[in-house]
Design a protein around this motif. Structure first.
Motif, PDB file in Angstrom:
ATOM      1  N   VAL A 140     -24.633 -55.008 -15.547  1.00  0.00           N
ATOM      2  CA  VAL A 140     -25.761 -55.432 -14.922  1.00  0.00           C
ATOM      3  C   VAL A 140     -25.399 -55.296 -13.441  1.00  0.00           C
ATOM      4  O   VAL A 140     -24.561 -56.165 -13.015  1.00  0.00           O
ATOM      5  CB  VAL A 140     -26.515 -56.602 -15.287  1.00  0.00           C
ATOM      6  CG1 VAL A 140     -27.823 -56.730 -14.319  1.00  0.00           C
ATOM      7  CG2 VAL A 140     -26.687 -56.525 -16.706  1.00  0.00           C
ATOM      8  N   ILE A 141     -25.836 -54.298 -12.595  1.00  0.00           N
ATOM      9  CA  ILE A 141     -25.412 -54.376 -11.128  1.00  0.00           C
ATOM     10  C   ILE A 141     -26.433 -55.282 -10.475  1.00  0.00           C
ATOM     11  O   ILE A 141     -27.708 -55.176 -10.499  1.00  0.00           O
ATOM     12  CB  ILE A 141     -25.630 -52.847 -10.544  1.00  0.00           C
ATOM     13  CG1 ILE A 141     -25.038 -51.983 -11.535  1.00  0.00           C
ATOM     14  CG2 ILE A 141     -25.278 -52.775  -9.320  1.00  0.00           C
ATOM     15  CD1 ILE A 141     -25.508 -50.436 -11.336  1.00  0.00           C
ATOM     16  N   MET A 142     -25.968 -56.257  -9.680  1.00  0.00           N
ATOM     17  CA  MET A 142     -26.609 -57.000  -8.718  1.00  0.00           C
ATOM     18  C   MET A 142     -26.083 -56.750  -7.199  1.00  0.00           C
ATOM     19  O   MET A 142     -25.312 -57.268  -7.039  1.00  0.00           O
ATOM     20  CB  MET A 142     -26.795 -58.419  -9.323  1.00  0.00           C
ATOM     21  CG  MET A 142     -27.291 -58.608 -10.417  1.00  0.00           C
ATOM     22  SD  MET A 142     -27.399 -60.421 -11.138  1.00  0.00           S
ATOM     23  CE  MET A 142     -25.971 -60.483 -11.955  1.00  0.00           C
ATOM     24  N   ASN A 143     -26.593 -55.975  -6.576  1.00  0.00           N
ATOM     25  CA  ASN A 143     -26.525 -55.984  -5.108  1.00  0.00           C
ATOM     26  C   ASN A 143     -26.584 -57.222  -4.349  1.00  0.00           C
ATOM     27  O   ASN A 143     -27.562 -57.642  -4.640  1.00  0.00           O
ATOM     28  CB  ASN A 143     -27.339 -54.726  -4.479  1.00  0.00           C
ATOM     29  CG  ASN A 143     -27.010 -53.258  -5.340  1.00  0.00           C
ATOM     30  OD1 ASN A 143     -26.065 -53.421  -6.140  1.00  0.00           O
ATOM     31  ND2 ASN A 143     -27.863 -52.579  -5.078  1.00  0.00           N
ATOM     32  N   TYR A 144     -25.656 -57.213  -3.396  1.00  0.00           N
ATOM     33  CA  TYR A 144     -25.713 -58.412  -2.347  1.00  0.00           C
ATOM     34  C   TYR A 144     -27.055 -58.568  -1.735  1.00  0.00           C
ATOM     35  O   TYR A 144     -27.617 -59.559  -1.699  1.00  0.00           O
ATOM     36  CB  TYR A 144     -24.373 -58.612  -1.818  1.00  0.00           C
ATOM     37  CG  TYR A 144     -23.277 -58.544  -2.319  1.00  0.00           C
ATOM     38  CD1 TYR A 144     -23.193 -59.549  -3.417  1.00  0.00           C
ATOM     39  CD2 TYR A 144     -22.152 -58.312  -2.024  1.00  0.00           C
ATOM     40  CE1 TYR A 144     -22.017 -59.863  -3.993  1.00  0.00           C
ATOM     41  CE2 TYR A 144     -21.099 -58.160  -2.579  1.00  0.00           C
ATOM     42  CZ  TYR A 144     -20.940 -59.153  -3.848  1.00  0.00           C
ATOM     43  OH  TYR A 144     -19.586 -59.522  -4.304  1.00  0.00           O
ATOM     44  N   ASN A 145     -27.246 -57.250  -1.137  1.00  0.00           N
ATOM     45  CA  ASN A 145     -28.618 -57.156  -0.301  1.00  0.00           C
ATOM     46  C   ASN A 145     -29.546 -57.464  -1.201  1.00  0.00           C
ATOM     47  O   ASN A 145     -30.674 -58.016  -0.510  1.00  0.00           O
ATOM     48  CB  ASN A 145     -28.569 -55.836   0.403  1.00  0.00           C
ATOM     49  CG  ASN A 145     -28.547 -54.777  -0.495  1.00  0.00           C
ATOM     50  OD1 ASN A 145     -28.536 -54.765  -1.742  1.00  0.00           O
ATOM     51  ND2 ASN A 145     -28.764 -53.371  -0.078  1.00  0.00           N
ATOM     52  N   ARG A 146     -29.921 -56.984  -2.275  1.00  0.00           N
ATOM     53  CA  ARG A 146     -31.011 -57.520  -3.219  1.00  0.00           C
ATOM     54  C   ARG A 146     -30.906 -59.018  -3.494  1.00  0.00           C
ATOM     55  O   ARG A 146     -32.046 -59.398  -3.384  1.00  0.00           O
ATOM     56  CB  ARG A 146     -30.923 -56.785  -4.449  1.00  0.00           C
ATOM     57  CG  ARG A 146     -31.429 -55.314  -4.358  1.00  0.00           C
ATOM     58  CD  ARG A 146     -32.009 -54.549  -5.440  1.00  0.00           C
ATOM     59  NE  ARG A 146     -32.395 -53.234  -4.956  1.00  0.00           N
ATOM     60  CZ  ARG A 146     -33.555 -52.811  -4.430  1.00  0.00           C
ATOM     61  NH1 ARG A 146     -34.372 -53.834  -4.464  1.00  0.00           N
ATOM     62  NH2 ARG A 146     -34.034 -51.784  -4.058  1.00  0.00           N
ATOM     63  N   ILE A 147     -29.852 -59.536  -3.694  1.00  0.00           N
ATOM     64  CA  ILE A 147     -29.843 -61.073  -3.982  1.00  0.00           C
ATOM     65  C   ILE A 147     -30.301 -61.768  -2.649  1.00  0.00           C
ATOM     66  O   ILE A 147     -30.947 -62.643  -2.649  1.00  0.00           O
ATOM     67  CB  ILE A 147     -28.434 -61.527  -4.385  1.00  0.00           C
ATOM     68  CG1 ILE A 147     -27.939 -60.800  -5.611  1.00  0.00           C
ATOM     69  CG2 ILE A 147     -28.427 -62.983  -4.484  1.00  0.00           C
ATOM     70  CD1 ILE A 147     -26.573 -61.011  -6.170  1.00  0.00           C
ATOM     71  N   PHE A 148     -29.904 -61.095  -1.758  1.00  0.00           N
ATOM     72  CA  PHE A 148     -30.222 -61.966  -0.296  1.00  0.00           C
ATOM     73  C   PHE A 148     -31.489 -61.911  -0.286  1.00  0.00           C
ATOM     74  O   PHE A 148     -32.438 -62.617   0.202  1.00  0.00           O
ATOM     75  CB  PHE A 148     -29.592 -60.927   0.629  1.00  0.00           C
ATOM     76  CG  PHE A 148     -29.662 -61.838   2.140  1.00  0.00           C
ATOM     77  CD1 PHE A 148     -29.042 -62.905   2.669  1.00  0.00           C
ATOM     78  CD2 PHE A 148     -30.727 -61.156   2.944  1.00  0.00           C
ATOM     79  CE1 PHE A 148     -29.292 -63.436   3.771  1.00  0.00           C
ATOM     80  CE2 PHE A 148     -31.140 -61.891   4.056  1.00  0.00           C
ATOM     81  CZ  PHE A 148     -30.187 -62.819   4.715  1.00  0.00           C
TER      82      PHE A 148
END
Lengths: 420, 256, 393, 587
Positions: free
Chosen positions: D428-436
């Protein structure tokens, strides 16, 4: 009574606007039909700039057949019926012998009947899907076999075995991908190695290959996750025909997901240096492009062209023109070349008359050694020229990896590969 | 023998987001009766009218009119049965003339196509003239209703109910915002209507209610606190506590 | 009580009809091209297009100005009409397309070997012409039936119509719909056996557009004078009062909405052969917003205002896109703001104001010209306690 | 002893420097562990290394100087002289960075390093000249040659010091499914110490064994994959299943392995969809929350919401440029330059530009909002539908102003380094920018709620919104409160635009893309209700992602979401949460 007076007032206003101003002797008016507002302005404004530059350059060196070129710039406003209206106005009211313009296929399709009816002449300088041949249009940019199939050849050479087709939901990507599907199959790529999805009609004919996103789509999470799974078994690549805007979120998502150009290169058919100005090129390093021209092309013609164009930009008197951070790109250079091809044809014909100019253009003898190399107008209204494959660098330029010499254009490709 | 009531509401309950606006009300209304409903702010008076006229649906309970259930009907269907309502704030068509307002109120077919092909008849004209006379707006028949004074708008709205020949009239604060003189006239108007029509009147103005000398129902927190003649109600200690003690405040807040 | 068209209006309409339907075509066809009174083919064609857009504007005003229903998707019905008629025109191309096939080019390309069934009836001119009316009408009826039944009104209704046209736009972009995808339909050749781009055909289409505009105006104008019109405006001013007066407001709205859609469909069907293209971009929400602007600029609540607005704004655009290419959106935007701020009743309001000064006012103008009552607002100014509670959550 | 250690370290550094280019070219920025140092040391510090290096260099020199048709053959022959020094040279050749210079009459091949330095192929010495001669042309490559290079590079990668590169190379070898590669892999298995690479080697061996003629080996490999369930094995197992001649036992094992992989894909997709749904939902929330205030609470049908948002995006761009090299603008024909601070892009201060630009974006958008409210909107509170027209006019003007000031092209916003990259948990890819953005959405939401519910200003805002005239009577300056509320909503829109710059593009007409979505979120949530906005944003986001993955078609997914919203509103005509009112004309 009020309405009547208003309407007559409007009619007079329209008349006043379209009655040509008194022209000096020896002037030839040419039309420039691009979107300067609306969504397509992002790409088309640059073409207007380079066209005006070409006209100035020609005027300085004596004009065409002793006539100075006077451009009539029209804003199509990214509105297709307006394109048709403006084309009508250019041809019927201003009686221009030639128009340079259009970007999207649909804008070209909307003006096509107008040009055919009025026997006008349109030079169209943007890569397109082919499957069209109007007697009144000359297509100076890349046909599918001058861009997409060379790109695939290159990827095959590099040992890529899986191809993911991704595009915006409109005719250029859809058509290109259908042709590429046939091309890949003819090259022995099994159909399960072509990603993005196939849609078949009830009879089993493939009517659509690849994944399509709506215009202005911004959420590529799902698609990138799918590509990541697709690429997990190695040797995969993406053929990207996403239009303008949506590339930014796509590449941002692609880079952030950890996919690299090594692992899964993306070859983009709609991204040129001009678009790179608005992309974070950091995310694109190593990905590929295929065009008939790259700004980094190292030829004396290109060097001269770049110098003169940037010099011209500094002083050009055009409202709203961007003077800073400008680049050159394939559609710009091919627009520029169109002007010279037209000039050469006019001079060969000795007349501005459309029929004579067309005959000259169709003779196969009209050539122009431009910034992109040699362009030869063929009888099929397309130009023979070099095709280059390049790799994106961090500074938004392409490093040229491969050159295909003088590729002969073939507008009608659908169904030709599998028959062989 | 069970008496034949015009309007019966039984076990009526309605709550908004957990707040019980109407809590298990049983309400019976005789034909030709003039009934006044009073109660402090938030007692549920307007909600009660909403339930009768189909503007809101009850959570439970039934309403019958002339023995027919009307709980599930839509507003216009209920209206067509002969129940007319005047709202708390005058609700008339400001851009139409007084005459047109009444024309739209007239009894008659209400369908889309009948309205397209409708031609005004002389009997309709006469009826409108009659109503105009009753509400005293004959001279203003052809000016836009938006230009009327507040009291005149209230009358026009009552006039629209008359034009419809509604049997049951629900009047929400008919005298609110009127001058003393206008209130007086309104009171007289209501008294002349009583008998020929059945009326439910919601009011805060105690003098006005006393003048109507009708049977009074007191609502409090969604329930019927007590019912009876004005004097009976006035002397009820519970009523004095919850309502009359706060009469002054309630009067200052017309938006209940 | 003006239940009949005023005589002066009839007189004026007659003169206008004469000019539009007889004088202009004659000036176009019978006057030498170098004569000062000559009207060019281009201008005739342009006027024809403007009139089609004006028809949409009038129908939109019938909804918005008279019923209080602001549709932000009116161009959807226009496009559907255009598509329905465009299907017929596509089939009339015959074998003159790029592929010399009986099928339209885009179908050949997509590998169709036979016409999809739903295309077949469109070989008939009359079927297509009828479809241009009933297809938009049917969609409007279904959507309206759902929306009005559940009392969706005001801003909610507007936003939903916008969503509807947006969804349709996305759908029509798809090739799978067999409607030409993004390119839509173009390159028409014949209409009723006549070459479509010939000056004679275009003049005939112009006359048809002008005539349709006048007839639409007459029809809607007459409707607004009937009791229906009164109920309609009553709904606009106070929908609940209408309900409590025993009118099924939803049916009235449904009728108005469907009728407006049918009329817009007619306009679309006339527009397509004149402009030569129909594609999904006509369904983009911004196109419908433009139509709203024509109505607002011209003056809503009068049926002639939108005509002035549609023709005027489009003429302005035709002029500005060639004379002020870089600045015309600013010009147009400023115009809207100025109209909203200083001429809330549009050009028509201004004209009536002038007329009121000159003649004696034929109808009284309310001091408060607010046409939109609270019924079209989101429920914000609620003075009630439960409202306060939910805001806190 | 000490001498030996020092010597080894010196050697180590020289090798490390040599591999530097190789590292960068693979974009592998993983820090080498101590283990790796030891490994490198062991592998290459052997006594005969010098010798092997020079023979490799001479072999490639020969290939370079050979005639074109002989080159592929000679390059393939490099397999006998494998040495890490070949990597950078071959890659330079492939990318057109290999030149043959005429130095004092001798043809000398040189490569150009990424820092433009020129290096001799012969002995890795740097050339003193800074620039290539004008006439230098890169050595051409053909497809055949490039394929040969690829093979050598792949083999080199097997011994690369970076475990990541080794892992990839091993898997790639496995993916070819060539039985002849088995001995190499077996040997590597013995040598390899890194646990991840070890697993990769086992995977690769099993991949090749899938091709084995021996049924038992095949089944063993399949059961290996049943236990591991790696997604990359799917294609190969599918191929086995497609073969009708396989024995039932193999089929059974293949089916089991396939099921295991499909199960893994299912869960990856499931959790991925959940994350993506929340992520898209928070984007929608961020986009809609400003509108929830200006439209939802104040009733202004703000069609310029998108453009006010984009002001925030442009603000980030300007701040980014000012922190860096400055910005040149040419609005309306005047050009001027804004000097930049010239900060080093790697410095912490530069990296903080994004955080700093958020409040600035808020302020600037709020100021623009304030001007619009005072200049235009304040006259229209009595005519809310007309705010639609006026704000649409504003949006047209703003779009064209953006175009005239910043040019028609989109502007590039580079996310700071700490926001690039992703967590990958079980695929599962969780991009830092999306988490931010999810985090930021939460913060914005809480801040808005606190402002509205817990501050005196919030009280005034609610009072004015609910009953303007009463509030005015109570001495509230409604004009001021309106202005502040609109400015606040616009400011939030600006923050949204700044956040969008992380995920997508910012350009003159970008705002239009979001406007329909934003209105749908607010309307679905129930106008005037923040909780509803949150719920509907998350709901639309998740639904959209679910439809995308189940239909594999973003367009139809989006259409269905729109139709779904239309139908939902049939059922609840005023959105998820309704504010009830009892005055007649507001039903």
């Amino acid at each position: 009574m009020k309405i009547k007076s208003l309407i007559s007032f409007l009619a007079i206003a329209i008349f006043a606007a379209i009655i040509p101003s008194f022209a000096a002797d020896k002037v030839v008016k040419v039309g420039v039909l691009h979107s300067l507002s609306g969504t397509m302005a992002i790409s088309e404004t640059s073409l207007r700039d380079v066209l005006l530059f070409a006209f100035d350059e020609i005027n300085k060196s004596g004009g065409v057949l002793g006539h100075k070129i006077e451009p009539i710039v029209v804003d199509g406003a990214s509105n297709w019926p307006l394109f048709a209206e403006k084309a009508k106005e250019l041809l019927e009211v201003h009686k221009v012998p030639v128009v340079f313009g259009c970007w999207t296929s649909v804008s070209r399709k909307s003006v096509l009947p107008v040009f055919e009816k009025n026997n006008g002449l349109l030079f169209y300088a943007v890569q397109y899907e082919g499957e069209e041949l109007s007697p009144n249009i000359f297509y100076t940019a890349e046909a599918v076999n001058q861009q997409a199939t060379p790109a695939v050849d290159y990827l095959l050479e590099m040992g890529r075995k899986k191809f993911y087709l991704l595009g915006s939901d409109y005719v250029y990507p859809q058509t290109t991908n259908l042709i590429l599907l046939e091309y890949l199959l003819s090259k022995g790529i099994p159909i399960e190695n072509i990603g993005g999805g196939l849609r078949k009609d009830s009879k089993g004919n493939v009517i659509s290959a690849g994944k399509y996103v709506p215009f202005g789509h911004t959420d590529f999470q799902q698609i990138v996750a799918e590509i990541k799974q697709f690429a997990a078994s190695g040797d995969a690549c993406v053929i990207n025909t996403i239009n303008g805007d949506s590339n930014v979120p796509f590449f941002k998502e692609f880079a952030a997901s950890g996919l690299t150009a090594e692992e899964c290169p993306v070859v983009s058919l709609s991204l040129s240096e001009d678009e790179f100005r608005s992309l974070p090129t950091k995310d694109l390093v190593g990905h590929l492009g295929a065009w008939a021209y790259f700004m980094s092309l190292d030829t004396p013609e290109n060097k001269k062209f770049k110098e003169n164009f940037f010099e011209w930009l500094k002083t050009a008197n055009v409202p709203g023109i961007e003077r800073q951070n400008r680049v050159t790109c394939s559609p710009m250079v091919l627009s520029y070349s169109s002007v010279y091809l037209w000039k050469a044809a006019v001079e060969k014909a000795g007349s501005f008359e459309v029929d004579k100019v067309r005959a000259a253009l169709e003779s196969g003898e009209i050539t122009f050694l431009g910034p992109n190399g040699l362009n030869t107008m063929l009888k099929n209204h397309h130009t023979k020229k070099n095709v280059y494959i390049g790799e994106t660098k961090a500074d938004g330029q392409f490093k040229i990896l491969r050159q295909f010499e003088q590729v002969v254009p073939e507008p009608f490709l659908k169904g030709t590969f599998l028959k062989k | 023998m069970k008496r034949e009531f015009l309007l019966v509401a039984e076990g009526l309950t309605k709550s908004f987001d957990g707040f019980k606006a109407i809590d298990n009300i049983n309400f019976y209304l005789d034909r030709g009766e003039l009934r006044t409903i009073i109660g402090p702010n938030g007692a549920g008076k307007s909600t009660f009218l909403d339930l009768i006229t189909g503007r809101t649906r009850p959570d439970s309970g039934t309403i019958t009119y002339r023995g027919n259930p009307i709980t599930r009907l839509r507003e216009y269907e209920i209206y067509r049965l002969g129940i007319g309502r005047k709202f708390q704030t005058p609700s008339i068509y400001a851009h139409h003339t007084v005459f047109e307002n009444l024309l739209l109120g007239l009894k008659g077919p209400r369908g889309v196509f009948s309205s397209i092909f409708h031609r005004i008849s002389s009997s309709e004209k006469n009826r409108i003239a009659e109503v105009l006379e009753i509400i005293g707006l004959t001279e203003k028949a052809h000016i836009p209703a938006g230009l009327l004074s507040h009291g005149q708008k209230q009358w026009l709205e009552i006039g629209m109910l008359l034009a419809q020949e509604a049997e049951l009239l629900l009047l929400d604060e008919p005298a609110a915002g009127m001058s003393d003189e206008e209130t007086e006239k309104t009171g007289n108007l209501l008294l002349t209507l009583a008998g020929g029509h059945t009326l439910i009147v919601i009011e805060h103005d105690m003098t006005f209610i006393r003048r109507l000398a009708s049977r009074v129902t007191v609502l409090h927190q969604g329930r019927i606190l007590c019912e009876g003649s004005f004097e009976h109600v006035q002397n009820d200690p519970r009523v004095q506590e919850v309502y009359l003690g706060r009469k002054h405040r309630a009067h200052n807040q017309p938006n209940s | 009580m003006s239940d009949r068209l005023p005589k002066v209006e009839i007189f004026f309409l007659l003169i206008l009809s004469a000019v539009l339907i007889f004088v202009i075509p004659i000036l176009n066809s019978a006057v030498p091209t170098d004569h000062p009174f000559y009207i060019s083919n281009y201008l005739v064609n342009l006027l024809g297009q403007y009139f089609c857009l004006a028809i949409v504007a009038v129908s939109l005003d019938f909804l918005w100005g008279y019923t209080g229903l602001l549709s932000l998707g009116q161009m959807l019905f226009f496009s559907l009409g255009g598509y329905a008629f465009g299907m017929h025109l596509m089939l009339m191309i015959g074998r003159l397309g790029q592929y010399k096939s009986d099928l339209p080019d885009f179908m050949v390309f997509l590998g169709y070997n036979k016409l999809p069934d739903f295309w077949v009836p469109f070989y008939s001119f009359w079927f297509a012409a009828a479809a241009a009316l009933w297809v938009p009408g049917l969609l409007a009826f279904l959507f309206g039936w759902l929306a009005f039944r559940s009392r969706i009104r005001g801003v909610y209704f507007s936003i939903l119509t916008q969503a509807l046209t947006y969804a349709a736009c996305l759908l029509f972009f798809r090739n799978e719909l067999s409607m030409g995808g993004n390119n839509g339909f173009t390159d028409f050749k014949f209409i009723l056996g006549k070459p479509i781009n010939s000056p004679d055909t275009q003049r005939a289409l112009y006359v048809a557009s002008a005539l349709s505009l006048i007839l639409t105006y007459l029809l809607l104008r007459t409707l607004t004078l009937t009791k229906f019109g009164k109920v309609q405006r009553a709904i606009r001013d106070s929908e609940n009062r209408v309900l409590f007066s025993g009118y099924a407001a939803a049916n009235y709205k449904l009728f108005a909405f469907t009728l407006a859609a049918v009329i817009s469909g007619l306009a679309g069907a006339l527009y397509v052969p004149q402009v030569g293209i129909i594609n999904p971009s006509q369904m983009e929400p911004s196109r419908s917003l433009e139509a709203v602007v024509w109505v607002a600029v011209g003056g809503r609540g009068t049926l002639y205002g939108p005509v002035i607005g549609a023709v005027g704004v489009n003429a302005l655009r035709s002029w500005a896109t060639i004379s002020l290419p870089a600045y015309w959106p600013i010009l147009l935007g400023s115009l809207f703001i100025l109209v909203v701020l200083f001429a809330p009743r549009g050009i028509a309001g201004f004209l009536e104001f002038l007329a009121g000064k000159v003649l004696t006012a034929s109808r009284p103008i309310l001091p408060n010209t607010q046409i939109f009552t609270n019924s079209s607002l989101p429920k914000t100014s609620s003075p009630n306690p439960s409202g306060q509670e939910s805001q806190k959550t | 002893m000490a001498q030996l250690i020092i010597n080894s370290f010196l050697k180590l550094f020289s090798y490390f420097a040599q591999f530097n280019y190789y590292f960068l070219s693979h974009r592998s920025l993983v820090l080498s562990s101590l283990l790796l140092f030891v490994l490198v040391f062991q592998l290459y510090a052997s006594s005969d290394d010098q010798l092997r290096q020079s023979s490799a260099r001479s072999a490639i020199l020969k290939a370079i100087l050979a005639p074109e048709e002989k080159q592929p053959e000679l390059v393939e022959a490099l397999a006998q002289n494998l040495h890490p020094v070949l990597g950078p040279i071959l890659e330079a050749w492939q990318k057109g960075d290999l030149f043959i210079l005429d130095l004092n009459g001798k043809l000398t091949p040189v490569i150009r390093l990424p820092d433009s330095q020129l290096q001799l192929v012969e002995n890795a010495q740097s050339l003193p000249i800074a620039q290539l001669p004008e006439n230098a042309r890169p050595l051409e490559t053909t497809g055949k040659l490039r394929r040969a290079m690829r093979i050598i590079l792949d083999q080199l990668a097997l011994a690369d010091p970076s475990p990541e590169i080794r892992e990839n190379a091993v898997l790639k070898l496995g993916m070819r499914q060539n039985l002849q590669s088995l001995p190499i892999l077996e040997r590597l298995k013995e040598q390899e110490e890194h646990p991840k690479v070890k697993i990769a080697i086992l995977d690769a061996i099993s991949l090749i064994n899938l091709n084995s003629p021996d049924t038992t080996t095949k089944i063993k490999a399949l059961s290996h994959f049943e236990a591991r369930a790696p997604i990359f094995a799917r294609d190969s197992i599918q191929k086995i299943l497609a073969d009708s001649s396989i024995s039932p036992a193999v089929r059974d094992a293949a089916n089991k392995a396939m099921k295991a992989i499909e199960r893994r894909i299912f869960w990856t997709d499931f959790f991925g969809t959940v994350f993506r749904g929340i992520s898209l939902g928070s984007v929608l929330l961020v986009v809609a929350i400003g509108l929830a205030i200006t439209f939802g609470l104040m009733g202004i049908i703000n069609m310029a919401h998108g453009e006010i948002m984009i002001i925030g995006g442009y603000t980030v761009f300007v701040v980014q440029c000012l922190f860096g090299t400055g910005l040149a603008l040419a609005p309306f024909g005047f050009s001027f330059n804004l000097p930049g601070l010239g900060l080093d892009p790697a410095s912490n201060l530069y990296q903080a530009y994004f955080l700093i630009s958020l409040p600035i974006a808020f302020l600037i958008s709020a100021i623009v909002g304030l001007i619009l409210e005072r200049g235009i909107i304040q006259f229209l509170y009595q005519r809310p539908l007309e705010t639609l027209l006026a704000t649409w006019g504003i949006s047209l003007i703003l779009q064209q102003l953006f175009r005239l000031i910043f040019g028609p092209a989109n502007i590039p916003v580079t996310a700071p380094a700490w926001l690039t990259g992703s967590y990958v948990v079980e695929g599962v890819i969780m991009n830092y920018n999306r988490i931010f953005v999810i985090f930021a959405a939460f913060v914005i939401l809480v801040a808005t709620w606190l402002l509205l519910a817990r501050t005196p200003l919030g009280l005034l805002i609610r009072a004015v919104i609910q009953d303007r005239s009463t509030a005015a009577c109570m001495g509230v300056s409604t004009g001021k409160v309106n202005s502040l509320t609109f400015a606040f909503g616009s400011g939030l829109a600006g923050v949204a635009g700044a956040l969008l710059a992380l995920l997508g593009n910012i350009g003159p007409s970008t705002g239009q893309t979001y406007i329909v979505d934003a209105f749908m979120v607010v309307v679905l949530g129930g106008v005037g209700n923040l909780a509803g906005t949150v719920l509907s944003a998350l709901g639309i986001g998740t639904l959209d992602q679910i439809l995308q993955i189940s239909l594999r078609n973003p367009v139809i997914g989006k259409v269905l979401v729109l139709v779904g919203i239309i139908l939902f509103l049939q059922w609840k005509p005023s959105g998820l949460f309704t504010i009830r009112s009892r005055s007649l004309d507001e039903g």
